[in-house]
Design a protein around this motif. Structure first.
Motif, PDB file in Angstrom:
ATOM      1  N   VAL A   1       9.311   0.572   1.059  1.00 17.10           N
ATOM      2  CA  VAL A   1       9.365  -0.140  -0.222  1.00 17.10           C
ATOM      3  C   VAL A   1       8.519  -1.411  -0.157  1.00 17.10           C
ATOM      4  CG1 VAL A   1      10.884  -1.380  -1.807  1.00 17.10           C
ATOM      5  CG2 VAL A   1      11.606   0.816  -0.866  1.00 17.10           C
ATOM      6  N   VAL A   2       8.572  -2.115   0.961  1.00 20.02           N
ATOM      7  CA  VAL A   2       7.819  -3.377   1.093  1.00 20.02           C
ATOM      8  C   VAL A   2       6.316  -3.115   1.017  1.00 20.02           C
ATOM      9  CG1 VAL A   2       7.239  -5.220   2.700  1.00 20.02           C
ATOM     10  CG2 VAL A   2       9.621  -4.616   2.330  1.00 20.02           C
ATOM     11  N   VAL A   3       5.822  -2.141   1.789  1.00 19.00           N
ATOM     12  CA  VAL A   3       4.376  -1.893   1.791  1.00 19.00           C
ATOM     13  C   VAL A   3       3.910  -1.318   0.456  1.00 19.00           C
ATOM     14  CG1 VAL A   3       4.231  -1.610   4.280  1.00 19.00           C
ATOM     15  CG2 VAL A   3       4.724   0.382   2.860  1.00 19.00           C
ATOM     16  N   SER A   4       4.771  -0.585  -0.242  1.00 18.18           N
ATOM     17  CA  SER A   4       4.383  -0.035  -1.542  1.00 18.18           C
ATOM     18  C   SER A   4       4.324  -1.117  -2.608  1.00 18.18           C
ATOM     19  CB  SER A   4       5.371   1.062  -1.961  1.00 18.18           C
ATOM     20  OG  SER A   4       5.370   2.116  -1.032  1.00 18.18           O
ATOM     21  N   LYS A   5       5.269  -2.052  -2.566  1.00 16.36           N
ATOM     22  CA  LYS A   5       5.207  -3.161  -3.517  1.00 16.36           C
ATOM     23  C   LYS A   5       3.980  -4.027  -3.282  1.00 16.36           C
ATOM     24  CE  LYS A   5      10.103  -3.717  -4.685  1.00 16.36           C
ATOM     25  NZ  LYS A   5      11.267  -4.644  -4.658  1.00 16.36           N
ATOM     26  N   ALA A   6       3.575  -4.140  -2.036  1.00  9.22           N
ATOM     27  CA  ALA A   6       2.395  -4.945  -1.734  1.00  9.22           C
ATOM     28  C   ALA A   6       1.112  -4.312  -2.268  1.00  9.22           C
ATOM     29  CB  ALA A   6       2.277  -5.147  -0.218  1.00  9.22           C
ATOM     30  N   CYS A   7       1.142  -3.030  -2.609  1.00 12.41           N
ATOM     31  CA  CYS A   7      -0.056  -2.358  -3.137  1.00 12.41           C
ATOM     32  C   CYS A   7      -0.367  -2.770  -4.563  1.00 12.41           C
ATOM     33  CB  CYS A   7       0.133  -0.841  -3.074  1.00 12.41           C
ATOM     34  SG  CYS A   7       0.251  -0.169  -1.407  1.00 12.41           S
ATOM     35  N   GLY A   8       0.609  -3.270  -5.291  1.00 14.66           N
ATOM     36  CA  GLY A   8       0.372  -3.617  -6.683  1.00 14.66           C
ATOM     37  C   GLY A   8       0.022  -2.391  -7.496  1.00 14.66           C
ATOM     38  N   ASN A   9      -1.111  -2.432  -8.208  1.00 14.96           N
ATOM     39  CA  ASN A   9      -1.595  -1.300  -8.995  1.00 14.96           C
ATOM     40  C   ASN A   9      -2.755  -0.582  -8.321  1.00 14.96           C
ATOM     41  OD1 ASN A   9       0.239  -1.728 -11.146  1.00 14.96           O
ATOM     42  ND2 ASN A   9      -1.077  -3.336 -11.969  1.00 14.96           N
ATOM     43  N   ASP A  10      -2.868  -0.728  -7.014  1.00 14.58           N
ATOM     44  CA  ASP A  10      -3.903  -0.036  -6.260  1.00 14.58           C
ATOM     45  C   ASP A  10      -3.467   1.421  -6.072  1.00 14.58           C
ATOM     46  OD1 ASP A  10      -5.858   0.843  -4.564  1.00 14.58           O
ATOM     47  OD2 ASP A  10      -5.852  -0.941  -3.302  1.00 14.58           O
ATOM     48  N   VAL A  11      -3.964   2.301  -6.937  1.00 16.26           N
ATOM     49  CA  VAL A  11      -3.491   3.685  -6.971  1.00 16.26           C
ATOM     50  C   VAL A  11      -3.804   4.437  -5.679  1.00 16.26           C
ATOM     51  CG1 VAL A  11      -3.675   5.887  -8.187  1.00 16.26           C
ATOM     52  CG2 VAL A  11      -3.559   3.759  -9.477  1.00 16.26           C
ATOM     53  N   PRO A  12      -5.004   4.340  -5.089  1.00 15.22           N
ATOM     54  CA  PRO A  12      -5.237   5.074  -3.836  1.00 15.22           C
ATOM     55  C   PRO A  12      -4.255   4.707  -2.733  1.00 15.22           C
ATOM     56  CG  PRO A  12      -7.316   4.324  -4.756  1.00 15.22           C
ATOM     57  CD  PRO A  12      -6.233   3.681  -5.572  1.00 15.22           C
ATOM     58  N   ARG A  13      -3.891   3.440  -2.616  1.00 17.64           N
ATOM     59  CA  ARG A  13      -2.912   3.049  -1.603  1.00 17.64           C
ATOM     60  C   ARG A  13      -1.514   3.568  -1.947  1.00 17.64           C
ATOM     61  NH1 ARG A  13      -3.426  -3.231  -1.239  1.00 17.64           N
ATOM     62  NH2 ARG A  13      -1.823  -2.959   0.367  1.00 17.64           N
ATOM     63  N   LEU A  14      -1.189   3.589  -3.234  1.00 18.78           N
ATOM     64  CA  LEU A  14       0.111   4.127  -3.631  1.00 18.78           C
ATOM     65  C   LEU A  14       0.210   5.613  -3.318  1.00 18.78           C
ATOM     66  CD1 LEU A  14       0.616   2.313  -7.067  1.00 18.78           C
ATOM     67  CD2 LEU A  14       1.828   1.852  -4.936  1.00 18.78           C
ATOM     68  N   THR A  15      -0.846   6.375  -3.592  1.00 14.67           N
ATOM     69  CA  THR A  15      -0.818   7.798  -3.258  1.00 14.67           C
ATOM     70  C   THR A  15      -0.797   8.010  -1.747  1.00 14.67           C
ATOM     71  OG1 THR A  15      -3.241   7.852  -3.432  1.00 14.67           O
ATOM     72  CG2 THR A  15      -1.981   8.472  -5.373  1.00 14.67           C
ATOM     73  N   PHE A  16      -1.400   7.102  -0.991  1.00 18.78           N
ATOM     74  CA  PHE A  16      -1.347   7.178   0.472  1.00 18.78           C
ATOM     75  C   PHE A  16       0.091   7.110   0.957  1.00 18.78           C
ATOM     76  CE2 PHE A  16      -1.127   5.046   4.575  1.00 18.78           C
ATOM     77  CZ  PHE A  16      -2.030   5.740   5.351  1.00 18.78           C
ATOM     78  N   TRP A  17       0.861   6.149   0.457  1.00 18.16           N
ATOM     79  CA  TRP A  17       2.247   6.008   0.904  1.00 18.16           C
ATOM     80  C   TRP A  17       3.137   7.104   0.322  1.00 18.16           C
ATOM     81  CZ3 TRP A  17       2.476   3.555   5.044  1.00 18.16           C
ATOM     82  CH2 TRP A  17       1.718   2.407   5.286  1.00 18.16           C
ATOM     83  N   LEU A  18       2.821   7.580  -0.874  1.00 14.76           N
ATOM     84  CA  LEU A  18       3.585   8.702  -1.424  1.00 14.76           C
ATOM     85  C   LEU A  18       3.402   9.944  -0.561  1.00 14.76           C
ATOM     86  CD1 LEU A  18       5.294  10.027  -3.626  1.00 14.76           C
ATOM     87  CD2 LEU A  18       3.191  10.371  -4.949  1.00 14.76           C
ATOM     88  N   SER A  19       2.178  10.218  -0.134  1.00 19.30           N
ATOM     89  CA  SER A  19       1.928  11.371   0.722  1.00 19.30           C
ATOM     90  C   SER A  19       2.662  11.248   2.053  1.00 19.30           C
ATOM     91  CB  SER A  19       0.422  11.520   0.957  1.00 19.30           C
ATOM     92  OG  SER A  19       0.135  12.659   1.730  1.00 19.30           O
ATOM     93  N   ASN A  20       2.699  10.048   2.619  1.00 17.85           N
ATOM     94  CA  ASN A  20       3.411   9.844   3.888  1.00 17.85           C
ATOM     95  C   ASN A  20       4.912  10.003   3.712  1.00 17.85           C
ATOM     96  OD1 ASN A  20       1.883   8.762   6.482  1.00 17.85           O
ATOM     97  ND2 ASN A  20       0.724   8.079   4.697  1.00 17.85           N
ATOM     98  N   SER A  21       5.448   9.562   2.580  1.00 16.97           N
ATOM     99  CA  SER A  21       6.884   9.716   2.351  1.00 16.97           C
ATOM    100  C   SER A  21       7.262  11.186   2.223  1.00 16.97           C
ATOM    101  CB  SER A  21       7.289   8.944   1.087  1.00 16.97           C
ATOM    102  OG  SER A  21       8.660   9.119   0.812  1.00 16.97           O
ATOM    103  N   VAL A  22       6.443  11.964   1.542  1.00 17.65           N
ATOM    104  CA  VAL A  22       6.729  13.398   1.392  1.00 17.65           C
ATOM    105  C   VAL A  22       6.688  14.091   2.747  1.00 17.65           C
ATOM    106  CG1 VAL A  22       5.908  15.548   0.378  1.00 17.65           C
ATOM    107  CG2 VAL A  22       5.915  13.467  -0.985  1.00 17.65           C
ATOM    108  N   VAL A  23       5.686  13.779   3.564  1.00 16.23           N
ATOM    109  CA  VAL A  23       5.583  14.387   4.890  1.00 16.23           C
ATOM    110  C   VAL A  23       6.741  13.940   5.783  1.00 16.23           C
ATOM    111  CG1 VAL A  23       4.171  14.494   6.981  1.00 16.23           C
ATOM    112  CG2 VAL A  23       3.094  14.676   4.742  1.00 16.23           C
ATOM    113  N   LEU A  24       7.139  12.675   5.699  1.00 11.14           N
ATOM    114  CA  LEU A  24       8.278  12.185   6.473  1.00 11.14           C
ATOM    115  C   LEU A  24       9.552  12.917   6.077  1.00 11.14           C
ATOM    116  CD1 LEU A  24       9.710  10.187   8.370  1.00 11.14           C
ATOM    117  CD2 LEU A  24       9.747   8.546   6.484  1.00 11.14           C
TER     118      LEU A  24
END
Length: 562
Positions: A160-183
C-alpha cells in the motif's frame, strides 16, 4: 494524720474556702499506693515480655544453629527465579525486535529499493512478489502463528505504501498490480501443500485472510489505474481541442448517404490514437511492440472497463436531441464536442447505422491487436479472468455492446418494431422509451427513404410500462461501476506452475551487497581532484563500519527458500 482524721479538723485555705486535710492526705496516699501497684505490675509485665523475647531469640538462634544455610538458599532461589524471569522477558523482547528488523529489511529489499519499471524479463519484473512470497512462506514453515500474521500485515502495508507513492503514474501502478497478482497466486498455490493450524483469535493467522487482503489491494489499485487513464488519457479526446484538426477539413457535399464519411474516418483515427496512448500508459514496453514481463491480462481487464465507459458515453451523446446539447455527467455523458463521434449526434438513419457499425469494427480490430480483446470469444474459451461465478465472469466481454445494438436498431425496418415479440427478438437491448428516442431522430436517406409511421410510435407507446429484465430504459444511460475480476491462480500456471517464481535470482546477493554499501555505487574515489588532494575513502565505508545485521537476516530467509 491519724489524729487529724479522728478529730476531723477543717483547714481554711488562702481564698477563704475550707479544705479537708485528712481527705486530701487520704487521696494522696491512695494515689501513691496506686502508682506503686501500677509500677509493680508494669515491672512484672516487662519482665515477662523480656523473658518471652529472650526465649524466642534463643529459639531462633537454636534454629539458625541447627540450619545455618536455609535462609541463604531461599534468598538464592528467589534471586535465581527473578533473574530467570528477566532473562525470559529480555529474550522475548530481543526476538520481537529481531523479527521487526527482519520485516523492515524484507520490505526494504523487496519494495522500497525496487525500481518499478517494466522490462522484458518476467523474473526481474516480479522480483518483489518472489521475495515477499519467500518471506511469508518462511514464516509459515516456522509454524509460529504470530510470525505468520505479522508477515502478512507487513507485506500488505508495504504494498500500500509503495502504491500510494506512485501517485497517478500508471506504469508504476500496473507494475505493483502485476506483482500483487503473482504474489497472491504463488501463496495460494503453495499453502495448499502445507497443513497450517489457525486457532488464534488474530484473523491474519489464516492465510485466506492474507489472500483476501491482497485481492482487496488489487481492486483498489485497479480502480486507481482506471480513473487515471480515463481522466488523463481518454477524456482529453472528448473535448473540443481534439476536434480542432477536423475543422479545417472540407466537409462533404453529401450530408446523407452513408452518414458523414469524413467525420466517421476522423473519429476512427482519433480513438485509435487514444487507445494507443492508453496502451503506452499501461505498459510502455508492450506498446512499442516488445514483450514485457508484466501480466498482459491486467491491461486487457483495464481496457475492458474503459471501453465499457466509452461505449456508454458515445451512446448517450449520439442520442442527444441535437449536437449543441451539453454533457450531463462526467463519466456517463462527458463528450463536449460531437465531432469526435463516428456519426453526427441527434440524427439516426440507415446510413448512419452502417457507418457506426464499420467504426466499431475498426476499433475492435485495433483493440484486439493492442490488448488481445476479442469480442467474438466464447465463455468457454475465456479462462484468463475470474475464479468466481458471478455475472461479470460468466460471459465474455463484448466491445461497444451499446453502440452495436444502436447500429442494428438504425438499420432495422421500422415496421418490425411495431410487433412486441418481433421487437424483443431483433432489439432485446433497449426498451420502448429508448427506441422511441432513437426513432424521433430518424432521418430518411437513400437506403431507407420511408419515414417512421405513426402506427409504430403508437405501438411503442402502449408498451412504455413494460420492459425486459435486461432492457435499458433510462436516459442518459449510466455507466456501470468498476468491477475487478481477479485473475485466478490456475490461469497463471505458466508463471508459478514450475515454482520458478520462488527461486532466488542469481543477482539477489549482489543486490543485497549493493544495499549494504549503497554509497559505494555512486561515489567514485577522487574523480576530478588532483592526485595529491585529500579525499575521503568512500570505498571503505561499507567494510570498516558497523556490520548491518538486517541484510544477514534476509540471507537466512533466502537460503531457507532454496
Amino acid at each position: 494524720m491519724e489524729k487529724a482524721e479522728e478529730n476531723s479538723i477543717p483547714v481554711m485555705t488562702s481564698d477563704g474556702t475550707r479544705s479537708d486535710i485528712l481527705g486530701e492526705k487520704k487521696e494522696t496516699k491512695n494515689v501513691f499506693s496506686n502508682r506503686k501497684v501500677f509500677s509493680n505490675n508494669r515491672n512484672g509485665l516487662l519482665k515477662k515480655t523480656q523473658v518471652k523475647e529472650k526465649s524466642k531469640e534463643n529459639d531462633v538462634s537454636e534454629e539458625i544453629q541447627k540450619s545455618p544455610t536455609s535462609s541463604m538458599c531461599n534468598e538464592s532461589k528467589e534471586n535465581a527465579k527473578s533473574f530467570s524471569n528477566s532473562n525470559v522477558e529480555l529474550d522475548s523482547k530481543i526476538e520481537m525486535l529481531e523479527e521487526e528488523l527482519r520485516e523492515a529489511a524484507v520490505l526494504e529489499a523487496s519494495l522500497y529499493s525496487v525500481v518499478a519499471e517494466h522490462g522484458s524479463s518476467t523474473n526481474k519484473v516480479h522480483a518483489p512478489a518472489r521475495r515477499l512470497s519467500r518471506f511469508y512462506l518462511h514464516a509459515c514453515r516456522a509454524n509460529t502463528q504470530d510470525k505468520r500474521a505479522s508477515a502478512a500485515r507487513a507485506a500488505i502495508s508495504g504494498l500500500v505504501v509503495v502504491s500510494k507513492a506512485c501517485g497517478n503514474d500508471v506504469p508504476r501502478l500496473t507494475f505493483w498490480l502485476s506483482n500483487s497478482v503473482v504474489l497472491r497466486a504463488t501463496v495460494s498455490h503453495t499453502i495448499g501443500e502445507m497443513h497450517l493450524c489457525s486457532d488464534s483469535l488474530d484473523d491474519w493467522v489464516d492465510p485466506q485472510t492474507f489472500l483476501l487482503a491482497l485481492q482487496k489491494f488489487e481492486a483498489w489499485i485497479f480502480s486507481r489505474i482506471i480513473e487515471s487513464v480515463w481522466w488523463q488519457t481518454l477524456t482529453p479526446y472528448m473535448q473540443s481541442a481534439a476536434a480542432k484538426s477536423s475543422s479545417s477539413r472540407k466537409t462533404s457535399s453529401r450530408r446523407c448517404g452513408l452518414g458523414d464519411q469524413e467525420q466517421g474516418n476522423f473519429s476512427v483515427e482519433l480513438w485509435k490514437k487514444a487507445f494507443k496512448d492508453a496502451c503506452e500508459r499501461l505498459c510502455p514496453i508492450r506498446a512499442c511492440g516488445h514483450e514485457c514481463g508484466c501480466l498482459a491480462v491486467l491491461a486487457k481487464l483495464v481496457m475492458e472497463q474503459l471501453v465499457g465507459r466509452l461505449d456508454v458515453a458515445m451512446f448517450n451523446a449520439i442520442l442527444r436531441e441535437s449536437a449543441d446539447e451539453m454533457p450531463t455527467d462526467p463519466i456517463s455523458d462527458p463528450l463536449s464536442d460531437s465531432k469526435v463521434l463516428p456519426i453526427p449526434a441527434g440524427r439516426s438513419s440507415f446510413g448512419a447505422g452502417v457507418q457506426l457499425k464499420n467504426s466499431i469494427g475498426d476499433w475492435s480490430r485495433w483493440l484486439s491487436d493492442l490488448f488481445d480483446i476479442d469480442d467474438t470469444e466464447s465463455p468457454e474459451d475465456s479462462n484468463e479472468v475470474g475464479d468466481c461465478k458471478n455475472v461479470e465472469c460468466e460471459g465474455s466481454f463484448k466491445a461497444f455492446s451499446l453502440l452495436n445494438a444502436l447500429s442494428d436498431l438504425m438499420m432495422l425496418p421500422s415496421e418490425m418494431l411495431a410487433d412486441r415479440s418481433t421487437r424483443k427478438e431483433v432489439c432485446p437491448k433497449f426498451s420502448a422509451p429508448l427506441i422511441i428516442r432513437a426513432l424521433n431522430n430518424f432521418v430518411a436517406d437513400e437506403f431507407n427513404p420511408n419515414p417512421v409511421s405513426q402506427a409504430v410510435f403508437e405501438a411503442l407507446e402502449e408498451d412504455l410500462s413494460e420492459a425486459g429484465e435486461e432492457a435499458i430504459s433510462n436516459f442518459p444511460c449510466m455507466a456501470t461501476p468498476i468491477a475487478y475480476s481477479p485473475p485466478s491462480a490456475t490461469s497463471l500456471t505458466d508463471i508459478i506452475g514450475s515454482q520458478a517464481v520462488l527461486r532466488k535470482s542469481y543477482t539477489s546477493d549482489d543486490e543485497l551487497d549493493e544495499l549494504d554499501s549503497s554509497i559505494t555505487s555512486i561515489m567514485v574515489e577522487n574523480p576530478y581532484g588532483s592526485p595529491t588532494s585529500k579525499e575521503p575513502n568512500w570505498m571503505k565505508m561499507g567494510k570498516v563500519g558497523r556490520k548491518v545485521v538486517r541484510y544477514q537476516l534476509i540471507r537466512e530467509i533466502w537460503k531457507d527458500g532454496e
